[in-house]
Design a protein around this motif. Structure first.
Motif, PDB file in Angstrom:
ATOM      1  N   SER A 159      43.091 -26.585  65.859  1.00 15.61           N
ATOM      2  CA  SER A 159      44.123 -27.571  65.563  1.00 15.61           C
ATOM      3  C   SER A 159      44.119 -27.939  64.084  1.00 15.61           C
ATOM      4  N   ARG A 160      42.940 -28.090  63.499  1.00 18.40           N
ATOM      5  CA  ARG A 160      42.857 -28.401  62.067  1.00 18.40           C
ATOM      6  C   ARG A 160      43.346 -27.230  61.221  1.00 18.40           C
ATOM      7  N   ARG A 161      43.071 -26.004  61.673  1.00 23.81           N
ATOM      8  CA  ARG A 161      43.575 -24.837  60.945  1.00 23.81           C
ATOM      9  C   ARG A 161      45.101 -24.807  60.955  1.00 23.81           C
ATOM     10  N   ASN A 162      45.688 -25.108  62.102  1.00 25.48           N
ATOM     11  CA  ASN A 162      47.147 -25.139  62.192  1.00 25.48           C
ATOM     12  C   ASN A 162      47.737 -26.262  61.349  1.00 25.48           C
ATOM     13  N   GLN A 163      47.019 -27.380  61.259  1.00 20.13           N
ATOM     14  CA  GLN A 163      47.478 -28.481  60.411  1.00 20.13           C
ATOM     15  C   GLN A 163      47.511 -28.046  58.950  1.00 20.13           C
ATOM     16  N   PHE A 164      46.486 -27.324  58.528  1.00 18.99           N
ATOM     17  CA  PHE A 164      46.453 -26.807  57.162  1.00 18.99           C
ATOM     18  C   PHE A 164      47.612 -25.837  56.923  1.00 18.99           C
ATOM     19  N   ALA A 165      47.894 -25.000  57.920  1.00 22.99           N
ATOM     20  CA  ALA A 165      49.024 -24.071  57.810  1.00 22.99           C
ATOM     21  C   ALA A 165      50.344 -24.825  57.669  1.00 22.99           C
ATOM     22  N   MET A 233      48.538 -18.070  54.981  1.00 24.49           N
ATOM     23  CA  MET A 233      47.744 -19.102  54.319  1.00 24.49           C
ATOM     24  C   MET A 233      46.936 -18.518  53.167  1.00 24.49           C
ATOM     25  N   LEU A 234      46.294 -17.380  53.435  1.00 22.28           N
ATOM     26  CA  LEU A 234      45.459 -16.769  52.413  1.00 22.28           C
ATOM     27  C   LEU A 234      46.295 -16.256  51.242  1.00 22.28           C
ATOM     28  N   ARG A 235      47.457 -15.676  51.523  1.00 22.43           N
ATOM     29  CA  ARG A 235      48.298 -15.195  50.434  1.00 22.43           C
ATOM     30  C   ARG A 235      48.731 -16.353  49.536  1.00 22.43           C
ATOM     31  N   PHE A 236      49.144 -17.436  50.138  1.00 28.50           N
ATOM     32  CA  PHE A 236      49.567 -18.587  49.344  1.00 28.50           C
ATOM     33  C   PHE A 236      48.434 -19.060  48.443  1.00 28.50           C
ATOM     34  N   CYS A 237      47.264 -19.282  49.012  1.00 30.78           N
ATOM     35  CA  CYS A 237      46.140 -19.819  48.235  1.00 30.78           C
ATOM     36  C   CYS A 237      45.676 -18.837  47.163  1.00 30.78           C
ATOM     37  N   LEU A 238      45.601 -17.556  47.495  1.00 30.80           N
ATOM     38  CA  LEU A 238      45.139 -16.567  46.524  1.00 30.80           C
ATOM     39  C   LEU A 238      46.159 -16.362  45.407  1.00 30.80           C
ATOM     40  N   TRP A 266      40.078 -20.318  44.544  1.00 29.92           N
ATOM     41  CA  TRP A 266      39.942 -18.860  44.444  1.00 29.92           C
ATOM     42  C   TRP A 266      38.748 -18.357  45.251  1.00 29.92           C
ATOM     43  N   HIS A 267      37.581 -18.933  45.017  1.00 36.55           N
ATOM     44  CA  HIS A 267      36.368 -18.454  45.676  1.00 36.55           C
ATOM     45  C   HIS A 267      36.396 -18.730  47.184  1.00 36.55           C
ATOM     46  N   ALA A 268      36.869 -19.906  47.583  1.00 36.27           N
ATOM     47  CA  ALA A 268      36.921 -20.215  49.017  1.00 36.27           C
ATOM     48  C   ALA A 268      37.908 -19.307  49.738  1.00 36.27           C
ATOM     49  N   SER A 269      39.067 -19.063  49.146  1.00 35.81           N
ATOM     50  CA  SER A 269      40.070 -18.208  49.780  1.00 35.81           C
ATOM     51  C   SER A 269      39.600 -16.763  49.843  1.00 35.81           C
ATOM     52  N   LEU A 270      38.958 -16.299  48.771  1.00 38.43           N
ATOM     53  CA  LEU A 270      38.471 -14.923  48.749  1.00 38.43           C
ATOM     54  C   LEU A 270      37.375 -14.720  49.787  1.00 38.43           C
ATOM     55  N   GLN A 271      36.473 -15.699  49.927  1.00 36.42           N
ATOM     56  CA  GLN A 271      35.424 -15.592  50.940  1.00 36.42           C
ATOM     57  C   GLN A 271      36.006 -15.651  52.343  1.00 36.42           C
ATOM     58  N   MET A 272      37.040 -16.468  52.531  1.00 36.25           N
ATOM     59  CA  MET A 272      37.706 -16.531  53.820  1.00 36.25           C
ATOM     60  C   MET A 272      38.328 -15.187  54.172  1.00 36.25           C
ATOM     61  N   GLN A 323      45.091  -7.714  37.701  1.00 36.99           N
ATOM     62  CA  GLN A 323      43.659  -7.486  37.874  1.00 36.99           C
ATOM     63  C   GLN A 323      43.076  -8.400  38.949  1.00 36.99           C
ATOM     64  N   LEU A 324      43.467  -9.675  38.899  1.00 40.05           N
ATOM     65  CA  LEU A 324      42.972 -10.623  39.905  1.00 40.05           C
ATOM     66  C   LEU A 324      43.513 -10.277  41.289  1.00 40.05           C
ATOM     67  N   ALA A 325      44.783  -9.898  41.373  1.00 42.84           N
ATOM     68  CA  ALA A 325      45.393  -9.586  42.664  1.00 42.84           C
ATOM     69  C   ALA A 325      44.783  -8.337  43.282  1.00 42.84           C
ATOM     70  N   ASN A 326      44.361  -7.391  42.450  1.00 46.45           N
ATOM     71  CA  ASN A 326      43.736  -6.180  42.990  1.00 46.45           C
ATOM     72  C   ASN A 326      42.446  -6.484  43.739  1.00 46.45           C
ATOM     73  N   THR A 327      41.873  -7.652  43.476  1.00 49.36           N
ATOM     74  CA  THR A 327      40.647  -8.047  44.171  1.00 49.36           C
ATOM     75  C   THR A 327      40.891  -8.312  45.648  1.00 49.36           C
ATOM     76  N   TRP A 328      42.112  -8.765  45.984  1.00 44.20           N
ATOM     77  CA  TRP A 328      42.367  -9.174  47.362  1.00 44.20           C
ATOM     78  C   TRP A 328      43.564  -8.493  48.025  1.00 44.20           C
ATOM     79  N   SER A 329      44.401  -7.776  47.273  1.00 44.89           N
ATOM     80  CA  SER A 329      45.653  -7.265  47.846  1.00 44.89           C
ATOM     81  C   SER A 329      45.432  -6.251  48.966  1.00 44.89           C
ATOM     82  N   THR A 330      44.462  -5.342  48.808  1.00 43.70           N
ATOM     83  CA  THR A 330      44.227  -4.320  49.832  1.00 43.70           C
ATOM     84  C   THR A 330      43.749  -4.950  51.130  1.00 43.70           C
ATOM     85  N   ASP A 331      42.767  -5.841  51.037  1.00 44.65           N
ATOM     86  CA  ASP A 331      42.232  -6.482  52.244  1.00 44.65           C
ATOM     87  C   ASP A 331      43.283  -7.357  52.912  1.00 44.65           C
TER      88      ASP A 331
END
Length: 366
Positions: A159-165, A233-238, A266-272, A323-331
């Protein structure tokens, strides 16, 4: 007799261990049976990906039910094996008739004892069996209490995850587009409101990350509505974090903003994203999309805005964002494929070429 008793004791201990690891100490190493269930479920999900979105929508609840059934089966079978040799001697029929000594009778006795039903047609006669009956009833009561707490915790966190969304959805005018959120802040001369909101977003993402550390099964919960998609959610934050970091490093409207909240986000979203890939992603994208379009759109929108704020070094900004986007775009694109998402929370007219190629290579490493 002793072999059955020892085997039953091992199964009961294993059931207690599995429940303890999952409910009372969720960040510890997953129990062996739960690990097997998760791997089997992962393989089954892999073979079903792309055939029906209902598979992903039902995967979370089905996984929770499967885990609970396995834990309960271990407990029931273990007590049944301990009870079985005692039928007719330590445990007798209350009616005075001969006591049946089949395995089903042992399961029946263990079942109504663990569930604390207390049917009474079979009763313990010896002190050892009386003590075992009390212990089994206590274990059963504790088991169902822990399972209930586990399920409540899962859905409370969900429920909290959906609230964040929903908060992200409201911030972007229900588009999921990071620029709808970021451009108004960048067009103003005051960065304090942006810094304050980035702290809020990073705190929410950190809470989301910790909850999924506690309960990895949350990664399997999916909803039909686009706004609840983890990829959205992850795309928005990253994207927000990457854009701000690129401007801070190359000069731009956010160059004077506080670096800490963007780094935290950045770090929290990437780890997520890494955790989600580990627990859920079962396919890999052969051709992940290029992400430089977001940086170019930001430059264009800032140029059109009625403000003096501009991106000073456009080429350096676009290159650094890429460069930064290449860190997360594939995953992230792999996650989109596994979720069966077509637009990933984006508008088709904004990104006409995004996610057209849905060919995937299945990855057996998970």
């Amino acid at each position: 007799m002793w072999l059955l008793t020892m085997l039953g004791t091992i199964l009961v201990a294993l059931s207690i261990l599995e429940t303890f690891m999952a409910v009372l100490h969720p960040r510890a190493v997953t129990g062996p049976v739960t690990s097997i269930v998760n791997r089997m479920f992962h393989k089954l999900l892999k073979t079903s990906i792309g055939q029906s979105n209902y598979v992903t929508l039902l995967s979370g609840p089905v996984l929770i039910v499967t885990q609970v059934i396995c834990w309960a089966s271990l407990l029931l079978l273990g007590i049944s094996l301990i009870v079985w040799p005692q039928l007719g001697s330590g445990i007798v029929a209350s009616s005075g008739k001969p006591t049946e000594t089949t395995l089903w009778t042992a399961i029946y006795y263990a079942g109504f004892t663990v569930t604390t039903l207390g049917v009474g047609d079979l009763v313990p006669k010896t002190a050892a069996m009386q003590l075992l009956t009390i212990l089994a009833a206590g274990l059963g009561f504790s088991f169902f209490t822990l399972v209930l707490a586990y399920v409540i915790s899962i859905y409370s966190t969900l429920s909290r995850r959906n609230q964040f969304a929903n908060e992200i959805d409201y911030r972007t005018a229900q588009t999921g587009d990071s620029l709808r959120y970021l451009v108004p802040y960048l067009s103003s001369d005051e960065m304090s409101l942006l810094n304050q909101d980035l702290y809020t977003l990073s705190a929410n993402m950190a809470e989301l990350l910790e909850s999924h550390h506690f309960y990895p099964s949350l990664h399997y919960f999916r909803f039909a509505e686009d706004r609840y998609a983890m990829s959205r959610m992850l795309r928005f934050c990253l994207e927000v974090a990457s854009l701000i970091k690129a401007m801070q490093e190359t000069g731009g409207p956010a160059a004077n903003a506080v670096t800490e909240p963007a780094d935290r986000l950045w770090h929290a979203s990437l780890q997520m994203l890494r955790d989600t890939e580990k627990h859920f992603v079962v396919c890999k994208s052969q051709e992940p999309p290029e992400e430089v379009g977001t940086a170019n759109r930001l430059i264009s929108q800032m140029a059109q805005a009625d403000t003096s704020q501009r991106v000073s070094n456009e080429n350096a900004f676009v290159d650094r964002y890429a460069q930064l986007a290449n860190t997360w775009s594939t995953d992230l694109h792999s996650l989109v494929l596994c979720m069966g998402s077509q637009i990933d929370g984006r508008l088709d007219d904004q990104h006409p070429n995004r996610h057209r190629n849905h060919d995937a290579v299945f990855d057996d490493s998970h």
